[in-house]
Design a protein around this motif. Sequence first.
Motif, PDB file in Angstrom:
ATOM      1  N   GLU A  82       0.809  -1.212   0.000  1.00 32.71           N
ATOM      2  CA  GLU A  82       0.000   0.000   0.000  1.00 32.71           C
ATOM      3  C   GLU A  82       0.845   1.266   0.000  1.00 32.71           C
ATOM      4  OE1 GLU A  82      -3.398  -0.147  -0.453  1.00 32.71           O
ATOM      5  OE2 GLU A  82      -2.711  -2.197  -0.826  1.00 32.71           O
ATOM      6  N   GLU A  83       2.128   1.125  -0.168  1.00 25.49           N
ATOM      7  CA  GLU A  83       2.982   2.299  -0.322  1.00 25.49           C
ATOM      8  C   GLU A  83       2.889   2.780  -1.764  1.00 25.49           C
ATOM      9  OE1 GLU A  83       6.669   2.372   1.950  1.00 25.49           O
ATOM     10  OE2 GLU A  83       6.400   0.231   2.342  1.00 25.49           O
ATOM     11  N   PRO A  84       3.221   4.046  -2.022  1.00 21.92           N
ATOM     12  CA  PRO A  84       3.096   4.568  -3.395  1.00 21.92           C
ATOM     13  C   PRO A  84       4.063   3.876  -4.347  1.00 21.92           C
ATOM     14  CG  PRO A  84       4.195   6.149  -1.969  1.00 21.92           C
ATOM     15  CD  PRO A  84       3.646   5.082  -1.067  1.00 21.92           C
ATOM     16  N   PRO A  85       3.747   3.867  -5.637  1.00 21.71           N
ATOM     17  CA  PRO A  85       4.641   3.248  -6.618  1.00 21.71           C
ATOM     18  C   PRO A  85       6.061   3.800  -6.589  1.00 21.71           C
ATOM     19  CG  PRO A  85       2.505   3.699  -7.604  1.00 21.71           C
ATOM     20  CD  PRO A  85       2.489   4.347  -6.250  1.00 21.71           C
ATOM     21  N   SER A  86       6.195   5.081  -6.216  1.00 26.29           N
ATOM     22  CA  SER A  86       7.534   5.670  -6.130  1.00 26.29           C
ATOM     23  C   SER A  86       8.381   4.977  -5.072  1.00 26.29           C
ATOM     24  CB  SER A  86       7.442   7.161  -5.802  1.00 26.29           C
ATOM     25  OG  SER A  86       6.786   7.369  -4.552  1.00 26.29           O
ATOM     26  N   MET A  87       7.724   4.269  -4.161  1.00 30.78           N
ATOM     27  CA  MET A  87       8.432   3.509  -3.132  1.00 30.78           C
ATOM     28  C   MET A  87       8.568   2.034  -3.538  1.00 30.78           C
ATOM     29  SD  MET A  87       9.810   4.089  -0.108  1.00 30.78           S
ATOM     30  CE  MET A  87       8.919   5.515   0.562  1.00 30.78           C
ATOM     31  N   THR A  88       7.492   1.429  -3.994  1.00 35.56           N
ATOM     32  CA  THR A  88       7.523  -0.011  -4.269  1.00 35.56           C
ATOM     33  C   THR A  88       8.359  -0.358  -5.494  1.00 35.56           C
ATOM     34  OG1 THR A  88       5.441   0.157  -5.513  1.00 35.56           O
ATOM     35  CG2 THR A  88       5.282  -0.406  -3.177  1.00 35.56           C
ATOM     36  N   ILE A  89       8.205   0.391  -6.570  1.00 37.05           N
ATOM     37  CA  ILE A  89       8.882   0.037  -7.822  1.00 37.05           C
ATOM     38  C   ILE A  89      10.408   0.076  -7.687  1.00 37.05           C
ATOM     39  CG2 ILE A  89       9.245   0.720 -10.225  1.00 37.05           C
ATOM     40  CD1 ILE A  89       6.290   1.541 -10.304  1.00 37.05           C
ATOM     41  N   PRO A  90      11.003   1.139  -7.113  1.00 29.08           N
ATOM     42  CA  PRO A  90      12.466   1.129  -6.980  1.00 29.08           C
ATOM     43  C   PRO A  90      12.977   0.024  -6.065  1.00 29.08           C
ATOM     44  CG  PRO A  90      11.620   3.363  -6.778  1.00 29.08           C
ATOM     45  CD  PRO A  90      10.439   2.450  -6.728  1.00 29.08           C
ATOM     46  N   ASN A  91      12.241  -0.311  -5.010  1.00 33.91           N
ATOM     47  CA  ASN A  91      12.677  -1.394  -4.131  1.00 33.91           C
ATOM     48  C   ASN A  91      12.661  -2.726  -4.869  1.00 33.91           C
ATOM     49  OD1 ASN A  91      13.099  -0.853  -0.957  1.00 33.91           O
ATOM     50  ND2 ASN A  91      11.714   0.700  -1.777  1.00 33.91           N
ATOM     51  N   GLU A  92      11.614  -2.960  -5.648  1.00 38.26           N
ATOM     52  CA  GLU A  92      11.547  -4.197  -6.425  1.00 38.26           C
ATOM     53  C   GLU A  92      12.669  -4.248  -7.468  1.00 38.26           C
ATOM     54  OE1 GLU A  92       7.588  -3.880  -7.861  1.00 38.26           O
ATOM     55  OE2 GLU A  92       6.689  -4.820  -6.102  1.00 38.26           O
ATOM     56  N   GLU A  93      12.963  -3.102  -8.070  1.00 39.14           N
ATOM     57  CA  GLU A  93      14.041  -3.070  -9.071  1.00 39.14           C
ATOM     58  C   GLU A  93      15.395  -3.348  -8.425  1.00 39.14           C
ATOM     59  OE1 GLU A  93      16.240  -0.028 -12.216  1.00 39.14           O
ATOM     60  OE2 GLU A  93      14.212   0.441 -11.513  1.00 39.14           O
ATOM     61  N   LEU A  94      15.611  -2.792  -7.234  1.00 38.91           N
ATOM     62  CA  LEU A  94      16.890  -3.037  -6.557  1.00 38.91           C
ATOM     63  C   LEU A  94      17.073  -4.524  -6.257  1.00 38.91           C
ATOM     64  CD1 LEU A  94      19.495  -2.001  -5.270  1.00 38.91           C
ATOM     65  CD2 LEU A  94      18.212  -1.711  -3.130  1.00 38.91           C
ATOM     66  N   ILE A  95      16.001  -5.168  -5.802  1.00 43.48           N
ATOM     67  CA  ILE A  95      16.074  -6.608  -5.525  1.00 43.48           C
ATOM     68  C   ILE A  95      16.441  -7.373  -6.797  1.00 43.48           C
ATOM     69  CG2 ILE A  95      14.707  -8.631  -4.866  1.00 43.48           C
ATOM     70  CD1 ILE A  95      13.058  -6.621  -3.079  1.00 43.48           C
ATOM     71  N   GLU A  96      15.808  -7.024  -7.901  1.00 47.91           N
ATOM     72  CA  GLU A  96      16.113  -7.685  -9.175  1.00 47.91           C
ATOM     73  C   GLU A  96      17.556  -7.437  -9.593  1.00 47.91           C
ATOM     74  OE1 GLU A  96      13.281  -6.319 -12.013  1.00 47.91           O
ATOM     75  OE2 GLU A  96      11.557  -7.259 -11.015  1.00 47.91           O
ATOM     76  N   ARG A  97      18.022  -6.217  -9.421  1.00 48.02           N
ATOM     77  CA  ARG A  97      19.403  -5.897  -9.801  1.00 48.02           C
ATOM     78  C   ARG A  97      20.401  -6.708  -8.985  1.00 48.02           C
ATOM     79  NH1 ARG A  97      21.049   0.064 -11.485  1.00 48.02           N
ATOM     80  NH2 ARG A  97      19.327   0.666 -12.843  1.00 48.02           N
ATOM     81  N   LEU A  98      20.198  -6.737  -7.672  1.00 50.66           N
ATOM     82  CA  LEU A  98      21.132  -7.466  -6.823  1.00 50.66           C
ATOM     83  C   LEU A  98      21.136  -8.950  -7.158  1.00 50.66           C
ATOM     84  CD1 LEU A  98      20.438  -5.682  -3.412  1.00 50.66           C
ATOM     85  CD2 LEU A  98      22.523  -5.515  -4.779  1.00 50.66           C
ATOM     86  N   ASN A  99      19.967  -9.501  -7.414  1.00 48.07           N
ATOM     87  CA  ASN A  99      19.901 -10.920  -7.778  1.00 48.07           C
ATOM     88  C   ASN A  99      20.594 -11.189  -9.118  1.00 48.07           C
ATOM     89  OD1 ASN A  99      18.530 -11.917  -5.539  1.00 48.07           O
ATOM     90  ND2 ASN A  99      16.524 -11.400  -6.391  1.00 48.07           N
ATOM     91  N   SER A 100      20.517 -10.230 -10.026  1.00 42.24           N
ATOM     92  CA  SER A 100      21.099 -10.431 -11.353  1.00 42.24           C
ATOM     93  C   SER A 100      22.621 -10.417 -11.336  1.00 42.24           C
ATOM     94  CB  SER A 100      20.595  -9.351 -12.321  1.00 42.24           C
ATOM     95  OG  SER A 100      21.185  -8.090 -12.027  1.00 42.24           O
ATOM     96  N   ARG A 101      23.219  -9.897 -10.264  1.00 37.67           N
ATOM     97  CA  ARG A 101      24.685  -9.814 -10.200  1.00 37.67           C
ATOM     98  C   ARG A 101      25.320 -11.181  -9.925  1.00 37.67           C
ATOM     99  NH1 ARG A 101      25.077  -5.183 -12.895  1.00 37.67           N
ATOM    100  NH2 ARG A 101      24.095  -3.436 -11.798  1.00 37.67           N
ATOM    101  N   ASN A 102      24.533 -12.096  -9.388  1.00 40.24           N
ATOM    102  CA  ASN A 102      25.043 -13.450  -9.103  1.00 40.24           C
ATOM    103  C   ASN A 102      26.260 -13.441  -8.182  1.00 40.24           C
ATOM    104  OD1 ASN A 102      23.124 -14.880 -10.726  1.00 40.24           O
ATOM    105  ND2 ASN A 102      24.246 -14.183 -12.540  1.00 40.24           N
ATOM    106  N   TYR A 103      26.187 -12.608  -7.157  1.00 35.44           N
ATOM    107  CA  TYR A 103      27.240 -12.626  -6.140  1.00 35.44           C
ATOM    108  C   TYR A 103      27.147 -13.939  -5.367  1.00 35.44           C
ATOM    109  CZ  TYR A 103      27.460  -7.503  -6.833  1.00 35.44           C
ATOM    110  OH  TYR A 103      27.595  -6.239  -7.348  1.00 35.44           O
ATOM    111  N   ASN A 104      28.231 -14.677  -5.312  1.00 37.43           N
ATOM    112  CA  ASN A 104      28.194 -15.980  -4.652  1.00 37.43           C
ATOM    113  C   ASN A 104      27.911 -15.892  -3.160  1.00 37.43           C
ATOM    114  OD1 ASN A 104      28.689 -17.512  -6.958  1.00 37.43           O
ATOM    115  ND2 ASN A 104      30.903 -17.315  -6.759  1.00 37.43           N
ATOM    116  N   SER A 105      28.401 -14.833  -2.500  1.00 37.78           N
ATOM    117  CA  SER A 105      28.315 -14.765  -1.040  1.00 37.78           C
ATOM    118  C   SER A 105      27.174 -13.880  -0.543  1.00 37.78           C
ATOM    119  CB  SER A 105      29.637 -14.260  -0.462  1.00 37.78           C
ATOM    120  OG  SER A 105      30.709 -15.106  -0.828  1.00 37.78           O
TER     121      SER A 105
END
Length: 268
Positions: free
Chosen positions: A214-237
């Motif tokens: 229920e937070e505004p899109p300006s809050m939810t969308i960047p958080n979701e994008e950050l999660i996707e970015r971090l996962n895409s880096r494939n950091y082993n640790s």
Amino acid sequence: MKKTALLFCVVFAFVSCKKYEFEFQGSSSETSFYSQTVDDDFNLYTYLPPDYSTNTKYPIIFLLDGNWYFEGFTKELNDLVQRGIIEPSILIGIGYQENVGEKRFRDYTFPQNLEYDIDNGQADEFQVFLKDELIPYVASEYSTDSTKYVLMGHSLGGLNTLYNMMQVNSPFSRYVAVSSSIWWNNAYLFELEERLSNNVIDLPIHAYIAVGSEEPPSMTIPNEELIERLNSRNYNSLRLTSEFFMGASHSQVPMIGFKNGIQSVLNQ
């Protein structure tokens, strides 16, 4: 192996769950701390777990916005410790003596945004304060486990938590970022994340990121994008856990996010 989880939770379920009642134990105190780097006096709120002993090394949880969240989270932390869900830990709430709202913008944001008529964009100085002044002070006063320094924040405090996470020289290894204001200054945090990915081949940290539906899109969308970015880096640790709280607003997320987050980063 990297561990990632995306959990979908319903807020009313938190309320209806069985609550274990424990008498509050441990001890809490408040003191003033002057930072030469920031040139300001901070309030430090400290919680020591039951049976604190100098013979034991404890995780240290550094909680931003201590003025607002220290008292409530101390009760949650005390409950988690007494139930044996997490190991006994020390909590340091970092707060202000005056003008809390304005000083949060000064210390938690980066870079400076000239559209605001209050001081902002000095997270770099605040990070020096944490790294070179506050942490050495806490380590000299208490028995600490330097491998388990946690930084935790909500909203602008979450943004600052992530800012520190993007620094190669960060003294923290565990991060709890709840409803982070990644939107700040056209989501400049993504530039820091890109720079970090170009400078490291691995990211040996434990991180928890949460936001409410229920937070505004300006809050939810960047958080979701950050999660996707971090996962895409494939950091082993990298040990990254994320939660998306269905039905939760910006003001409803902090305490359950902090409680789930500290369990995640200390128990992984």
